[in-house]
Design a protein around this motif. Structure first.
Motif, PDB file in Angstrom:
ATOM      1  N   PRO A 154       0.875  -1.164  -0.128  1.00 43.86           N
ATOM      2  CA  PRO A 154       0.017   0.060  -0.040  1.00 43.86           C
ATOM      3  C   PRO A 154       0.854   1.246  -0.133  1.00 43.86           C
ATOM      4  O   PRO A 154       0.458   2.279  -0.446  1.00 43.86           O
ATOM      5  CB  PRO A 154      -0.971  -0.116   1.339  1.00 43.86           C
ATOM      6  N   GLU A 155       2.178   1.115   0.477  1.00 46.97           N
ATOM      7  CA  GLU A 155       2.778   2.284   0.403  1.00 46.97           C
ATOM      8  C   GLU A 155       3.472   2.601  -0.750  1.00 46.97           C
ATOM      9  O   GLU A 155       4.722   2.096  -1.117  1.00 46.97           O
ATOM     10  CB  GLU A 155       3.996   2.184   1.494  1.00 46.97           C
ATOM     11  N   LEU A 178      -0.171  -4.850  -8.665  1.00 41.05           N
ATOM     12  CA  LEU A 178      -1.215  -5.728  -8.014  1.00 41.05           C
ATOM     13  C   LEU A 178      -2.480  -5.064  -7.810  1.00 41.05           C
ATOM     14  O   LEU A 178      -3.244  -5.425  -6.992  1.00 41.05           O
ATOM     15  CB  LEU A 178      -0.915  -6.322  -6.506  1.00 41.05           C
ATOM     16  N   GLY A 179      -2.660  -3.943  -8.493  1.00 38.08           N
ATOM     17  CA  GLY A 179      -3.958  -3.251  -8.848  1.00 38.08           C
ATOM     18  C   GLY A 179      -4.417  -2.574  -7.753  1.00 38.08           C
ATOM     19  O   GLY A 179      -5.487  -1.918  -7.339  1.00 38.08           O
ATOM     20  N   GLY A 180      -3.195  -2.218  -6.735  1.00 40.11           N
ATOM     21  CA  GLY A 180      -3.403  -1.552  -5.548  1.00 40.11           C
ATOM     22  C   GLY A 180      -3.511   0.128  -5.679  1.00 40.11           C
ATOM     23  O   GLY A 180      -3.892   0.976  -4.655  1.00 40.11           O
ATOM     24  N   PHE A 181      -2.841   0.442  -6.648  1.00 39.53           N
ATOM     25  CA  PHE A 181      -2.581   2.032  -6.793  1.00 39.53           C
ATOM     26  C   PHE A 181      -2.365   2.432  -8.209  1.00 39.53           C
ATOM     27  O   PHE A 181      -1.739   1.562  -9.102  1.00 39.53           O
ATOM     28  CB  PHE A 181      -1.643   2.742  -5.843  1.00 39.53           C
ATOM     29  N   GLN A 182      -2.608   3.840  -8.639  1.00 39.49           N
ATOM     30  CA  GLN A 182      -2.445   4.068  -9.691  1.00 39.49           C
ATOM     31  C   GLN A 182      -0.993   4.698 -10.044  1.00 39.49           C
ATOM     32  O   GLN A 182      -0.708   5.497  -8.981  1.00 39.49           O
ATOM     33  CB  GLN A 182      -3.472   5.064 -10.277  1.00 39.49           C
ATOM     34  N   VAL A 183      -0.147   4.678 -11.031  1.00 37.17           N
ATOM     35  CA  VAL A 183       1.094   5.494 -11.132  1.00 37.17           C
ATOM     36  C   VAL A 183       1.115   6.485 -11.850  1.00 37.17           C
ATOM     37  O   VAL A 183       0.350   6.427 -12.909  1.00 37.17           O
ATOM     38  CB  VAL A 183       2.123   4.154 -11.767  1.00 37.17           C
ATOM     39  N   GLY A 201      -2.438  -4.295 -12.273  1.00 42.37           N
ATOM     40  CA  GLY A 201      -3.641  -5.228 -12.271  1.00 42.37           C
ATOM     41  C   GLY A 201      -3.410  -6.493 -11.515  1.00 42.37           C
ATOM     42  O   GLY A 201      -2.221  -6.523 -11.257  1.00 42.37           O
ATOM     43  N   PRO A 202      -4.185  -6.974 -10.741  1.00 42.14           N
ATOM     44  CA  PRO A 202      -4.075  -8.161  -9.867  1.00 42.14           C
ATOM     45  C   PRO A 202      -3.297  -9.278 -10.370  1.00 42.14           C
ATOM     46  O   PRO A 202      -3.315  -9.539 -11.443  1.00 42.14           O
ATOM     47  CB  PRO A 202      -5.614  -8.437  -9.656  1.00 42.14           C
ATOM     48  N   VAL A 203      -2.770 -10.052  -9.301  1.00 38.87           N
ATOM     49  CA  VAL A 203      -1.990 -11.189  -9.809  1.00 38.87           C
ATOM     50  C   VAL A 203      -2.863 -12.473  -9.305  1.00 38.87           C
ATOM     51  O   VAL A 203      -3.271 -12.427  -8.059  1.00 38.87           O
ATOM     52  CB  VAL A 203      -0.846 -11.107  -9.047  1.00 38.87           C
ATOM     53  N   ARG A 204      -2.861 -13.454 -10.173  1.00 41.54           N
ATOM     54  CA  ARG A 204      -3.729 -14.654  -9.800  1.00 41.54           C
ATOM     55  C   ARG A 204      -2.859 -15.815  -9.006  1.00 41.54           C
ATOM     56  O   ARG A 204      -3.662 -16.272  -8.023  1.00 41.54           O
ATOM     57  CB  ARG A 204      -4.378 -15.344 -11.226  1.00 41.54           C
ATOM     58  N   ARG A 205      -1.733 -16.020  -9.532  1.00 39.02           N
ATOM     59  CA  ARG A 205      -0.842 -16.952  -8.766  1.00 39.02           C
ATOM     60  C   ARG A 205       0.582 -16.986  -9.245  1.00 39.02           C
ATOM     61  O   ARG A 205       1.027 -16.275 -10.176  1.00 39.02           O
ATOM     62  CB  ARG A 205      -1.474 -18.373  -8.988  1.00 39.02           C
ATOM     63  N   LEU A 206       1.593 -17.699  -8.340  1.00 42.36           N
ATOM     64  CA  LEU A 206       2.835 -17.813  -8.828  1.00 42.36           C
ATOM     65  C   LEU A 206       3.013 -19.180  -9.312  1.00 42.36           C
ATOM     66  O   LEU A 206       2.561 -20.010  -8.712  1.00 42.36           O
ATOM     67  CB  LEU A 206       3.663 -17.517  -7.611  1.00 42.36           C
ATOM     68  N   ILE A 207       3.766 -19.197 -10.541  1.00 43.89           N
ATOM     69  CA  ILE A 207       3.863 -20.777 -11.300  1.00 43.89           C
ATOM     70  C   ILE A 207       5.247 -21.139 -10.826  1.00 43.89           C
ATOM     71  O   ILE A 207       6.274 -20.519 -11.134  1.00 43.89           O
ATOM     72  CB  ILE A 207       3.663 -20.233 -12.451  1.00 43.89           C
ATOM     73  N   ALA A 208       5.451 -22.174 -10.092  1.00 38.64           N
ATOM     74  CA  ALA A 208       6.636 -22.765  -9.501  1.00 38.64           C
ATOM     75  C   ALA A 208       7.224 -23.920 -10.685  1.00 38.64           C
ATOM     76  O   ALA A 208       6.231 -24.357 -11.459  1.00 38.64           O
ATOM     77  CB  ALA A 208       6.465 -23.319  -8.004  1.00 38.64           C
ATOM     78  N   SER A 209       8.266 -24.118 -10.497  1.00 37.32           N
ATOM     79  CA  SER A 209       8.855 -25.167 -11.445  1.00 37.32           C
ATOM     80  C   SER A 209       8.431 -26.585 -10.791  1.00 37.32           C
ATOM     81  O   SER A 209       7.619 -26.810  -9.814  1.00 37.32           O
ATOM     82  CB  SER A 209      10.474 -25.223 -11.214  1.00 37.32           C
ATOM     83  N   ALA A 210       8.785 -27.511 -11.622  1.00 40.11           N
ATOM     84  CA  ALA A 210       8.046 -28.778 -11.530  1.00 40.11           C
ATOM     85  C   ALA A 210       8.429 -29.378 -10.047  1.00 40.11           C
ATOM     86  O   ALA A 210       7.772 -30.186  -9.394  1.00 40.11           O
ATOM     87  CB  ALA A 210       8.559 -29.865 -12.647  1.00 40.11           C
ATOM     88  N   ASP A 211       9.578 -29.238  -9.758  1.00 38.92           N
ATOM     89  CA  ASP A 211      10.135 -29.693  -8.316  1.00 38.92           C
ATOM     90  C   ASP A 211       9.682 -28.510  -7.028  1.00 38.92           C
ATOM     91  O   ASP A 211       9.862 -28.934  -6.064  1.00 38.92           O
ATOM     92  CB  ASP A 211      11.648 -29.720  -8.066  1.00 38.92           C
ATOM     93  N   GLY A 212       9.014 -27.635  -7.379  1.00 35.92           N
ATOM     94  CA  GLY A 212       8.418 -26.654  -6.592  1.00 35.92           C
ATOM     95  C   GLY A 212       9.398 -25.880  -5.931  1.00 35.92           C
ATOM     96  O   GLY A 212       9.244 -25.090  -4.923  1.00 35.92           O
TER      97      GLY A 212
END
Length: 311
Positions: A154-155, A178-183, A201-212
């Motif tokens: 938020p800051e 993250l859609g939290g403020f206007q630049v 804009g908002p983020v849906r998820r982080l995509i990890a590698s196959a081994d995590g």
């Protein structure tokens, strides 16, 4: 009824601040109880960095070395949580440990750290300490010149500046609002000149590698995937329940307010380490723990001679 233990100082927390304070107080010939609940904030970290003579040391090894070096000074170390602290009067406290053990102490040092409140964003918790970090001083050297992202909080202005700052480690930096403020247009121009990419804009998820164990991409709400290897961000933090219940004065950022001698608003209770400052790190916490111990040791020596007074 259980016997009541008598100590000069009870230290709550067995991290760098608590260990450092215990070392100083032990060498000052004080009776010290160090209580460690066993849930270190840096548990997910593989190494401690930037700590002279201990650069690269795993946190578990650091704590083991610290405990071993306390042995000659007869510091009482217990793997136990403190469940309550009651002030009995000037420079006297009743400290209750889980299991019912009661300790009377002349001083208390809080070195509990903070609790990171991780968001529910899929992939975030799994990659915390592996590819999602807070501190470039702790991890930046090892991952220099990789694809770094900044998740803004938020800051807004603080995170915009933070994105510029990270360019010292990597030329590849992306700022996510993250859609939290206007630049503003001015800030957009600054980001463009610094070659910091801006993703709004908002983020849906982080995509990890196959081994995590690694981050491959950040997926936005619209399904777009942005290639990313590491994320720097700062989740909200809260105090442990014990600290929240003591009624200590907090500063404007919510940290325990201490004076230059690390003393809190409650006479006889000091605090050191992450719970007192946004500037968090093992070396900083250890220094604050030592400073608090110097002050307590001096006070206790003077009070024993009737020449000093508790705060």
């Amino acid at each position: 009824m259980n016997d009541i233990l008598a100590k000069d100082v009870v230290i709550v927390g067995g991290g760098p601040a608590g260990l450092s304070a215990a070392l100083v107080l032990g060498r000052g010939r004080k009776k010290v109880l160090l209580c460690d609940a066993g849930s270190p904030r840096n548990a997910a970290a593989e190494h401690i960095q930037g700590f002279v003579t201990r650069d690269g040391t795993p946190p578990r090894e650091f704590r083991a070395i610290g405990r071993e070096q306390l042995r000659p000074y007869e510091v009482d170390i217990r793997d136990v949580r403190v469940s309550g602290i009651e002030r009995l009067g000037d420079a006297r406290f009743r400290v209750t440990l889980e299991g019912g053990v009661v300790v009377e102490s002349r001083r208390v040092l809080l070195a509990t750290g903070m609790v990171d409140v991780l968001p529910d964003l899929p992939g975030y918790r799994e990659l915390w300490g592996k590819a999602v970090f807070q501190c470039p001083y702790c991890h930046g050297w090892e991952i220099q010149d990789k694809a770094w992202g900044v998740f803004a909080g938020p800051e807004a202005e603080l995170y915009l500046d933070f994105a510029f700052f990270l360019k010292g480690w990597s030329a590849d930096v992306t700022l996510y609002t993250l859609g939290g403020f206007q630049v503003s247009a001015e800030r957009r121009a600054q980001l463009q000149r610094a070659e910091v990419r801006l993703v709004e804009g908002p983020v849906r998820r982080l995509i990890a590698s196959a081994d995590g164990n690694a981050l491959e991409a950040v997926e936005l709400e619209d399904g777009t995937r942005v290639r990313q290897e590491y994320i720097f961000t700062r989740p909200p933090q809260r105090h442990v329940a014990l600290v929240e219940g003591l009624g200590l004065a907090l500063d404007e950022m919510g940290f325990v307010k201490v004076d230059p001698m690390q003393q809190t608003s409650v006479p006889g209770i000091s605090a050191a380490g992450d719970l007192t400052t946004r500037l968090q790190g093992a070396l900083i916490a250890a220094a604050a723990g030592a400073q608090s111990a110097y002050v307590m040791n001096h006070q206790l020596n003077m009070e024993a001679l009737g020449a000093g007074h508790a705060k």
